[in-house]
Design a protein around this motif. Structure first.
Motif, PDB file in Angstrom:
ATOM      1  N   GLU A 175      -4.017  32.342  73.825  1.00 51.84           N
ATOM      2  CA  GLU A 175      -4.053  31.628  75.138  1.00 51.84           C
ATOM      3  C   GLU A 175      -4.940  32.015  76.037  1.00 51.84           C
ATOM      4  O   GLU A 175      -4.958  31.210  76.876  1.00 51.84           O
ATOM      5  N   GLN A 198       2.520  24.014  74.003  1.00 47.78           N
ATOM      6  CA  GLN A 198       0.695  24.060  74.077  1.00 47.78           C
ATOM      7  C   GLN A 198       0.102  23.212  75.331  1.00 47.78           C
ATOM      8  O   GLN A 198      -0.517  23.650  75.920  1.00 47.78           O
ATOM      9  N   LEU A 202      -1.424  24.762  78.433  1.00 51.17           N
ATOM     10  CA  LEU A 202      -3.137  25.306  78.674  1.00 51.17           C
ATOM     11  C   LEU A 202      -4.329  24.732  79.201  1.00 51.17           C
ATOM     12  O   LEU A 202      -4.595  25.196  79.676  1.00 51.17           O
TER      13      LEU A 202
END
Length: 353
Positions: A175, A198, A202
């Motif tokens: 990531e 996520q 992100l």
């Protein structure tokens, strides 16, 4: 922002099965876009079409303003790289795996050496050049596969569930690499994921995909701030409760979600319903607050998760509620497991789904 890829009414059929059904989507140059959806929703098929590894059955695919055709597809394919969920590495050294694409493009040996070294440093595998790719851990294999894509320096990087089945350490490294590549190299990244956390943290934007259709596109705050039926249909989302709604004389609605928990809302609902309260809309305190908020519950902290600058708490008030506070607040209030706390939220923060 400049549009790098534009899809219009894209369809893809495999026999009688329609994997993609009328997908219309714009991908902005320099962004990270997450395709969020369950297994079998069409995420991988869409990535393969974006990588020009699959041809759509119908619709239009534009790359940098040019419609993709049989004549220009090969040239355009050089501008994208895809990393698959199941890593396939050659039975040779890490160096040869990462260098493969550059050798195919007949790059000079010195440049290949420099680019391979840079890519391995980026994915934190310095000194792995001579190791056998087949003797790496699953996380290391995925990082090699990512390095193999990064050395090509394409405009578009496509990632299929990049952290699926990885341990937390390797997932975190990947990531960080994704964020760094996007920030420093300005690479446009489209990643498929079914990881809710996520998708919240992100990407710049999130596209919800299910049954081959994209239902919503927006920032994480837009998509998760107001829980839609399409998101609730496949995602396990915090603070969603099903219960029986009854309109009060005051015009508000009381939703009985069981175990003695009754949630007051400004919405007008009667009968069976489901509601959602965003964790960001809930205030937590160790003492009762003087507030106009209609929902006040006392409970105990039963779970704590460190999210960096934030701490995610699960508070059992008869039903488990998720709350997010800053790490500073967590320390100042001396919170811990089994500590009694109060949670407070407004009736207007309760959304029907």
């Amino acid at each position: 922002m400049t549009i790098l890829v534009e899809l219009k009414n894209l369809t893809k059929c495999f026999g009688n099965r329609k994997a993609l059904d009328g997908v219309t989507l714009q991908i902005q140059e320099g962004e990270i876009l997450a395709l969020l959806g369950p297994n079998g929703s069409g995420k991988t098929t869409l990535l393969k079409i974006l990588a020009l590894l699959e041809k759509p059955t119908g619709g239009e695919n534009k790359f940098q303003g040019e419609i993709v055709t049989g004549k220009n597809a090969e040239r355009m394919r050089l501008q994208s790289a895809m990393v698959f969920q199941r890593t396939l590495l050659f039975s040779t050294t890490v160096y040869n795996n990462v260098a493969y694409g550059l050798k195919m493009r007949k790059m000079p040996k010195k440049i290949i050496e420099e680019e391979v070294k840079k890519a391995l440093k980026l994915v934190r595998l310095e000194g792995f050049e001579k190791r056998s790719a087949k003797k790496l851990s699953g996380g290391e294999e995925q990082r090699v596969a990512l390095a193999r894509a990064l050395v090509l320096k394409t405009k578009l990087l496509l990632l299929d569930e990049p952290t699926a089945n990885l341990d937390p350490k390797n997932a975190s490294i990947l990531e960080e690499v994704i964020a760094t590549v996007n920030r420093e190299l300005k690479t446009t990244i489209v990643m498929a994921t079914h990881n809710m956390f996520q998708a919240k943290t992100l990407p710049h934007r999130v596209a919800l995909i299910n049954d081959g259709r994209i239902s919503e596109v927006g920032t994480a705050a837009e998509v998760f701030g107001k829980l839609s039926k399409s998101l609730a249909s496949f995602a396990a989302v915090d603070n969603t409760f099903a219960g029986t709604a009854k309109i009060t004389e005051a015009g508000t609605t009381i939703v009985d979600v069981g175990n003695g928990v009754q949630i007051e809302a400004t919405l007008q609902k009667q009968g069976e319903t489901s509601v959602f309260i965003s964790p960001q809309d809930i205030i937590l305190s160790k003492n009762p607050l003087k507030s106009s908020a209609r929902n006040v519950f006392k409970g105990k902290i039963i779970q704590i998760a460190d999210l960096g600058l934030l701490v995610k708490l699960t508070v059992d008030v008869g039903k488990p509620f998720t709350v997010q506070i800053t790490k500073r607040s967590f320390s100042e209030m001396a919170l811990n497991l089994n500590v009694e706390v109060f949670i407070v939220f407004k009736a207007s923060s309760v959304q029907a789904i």
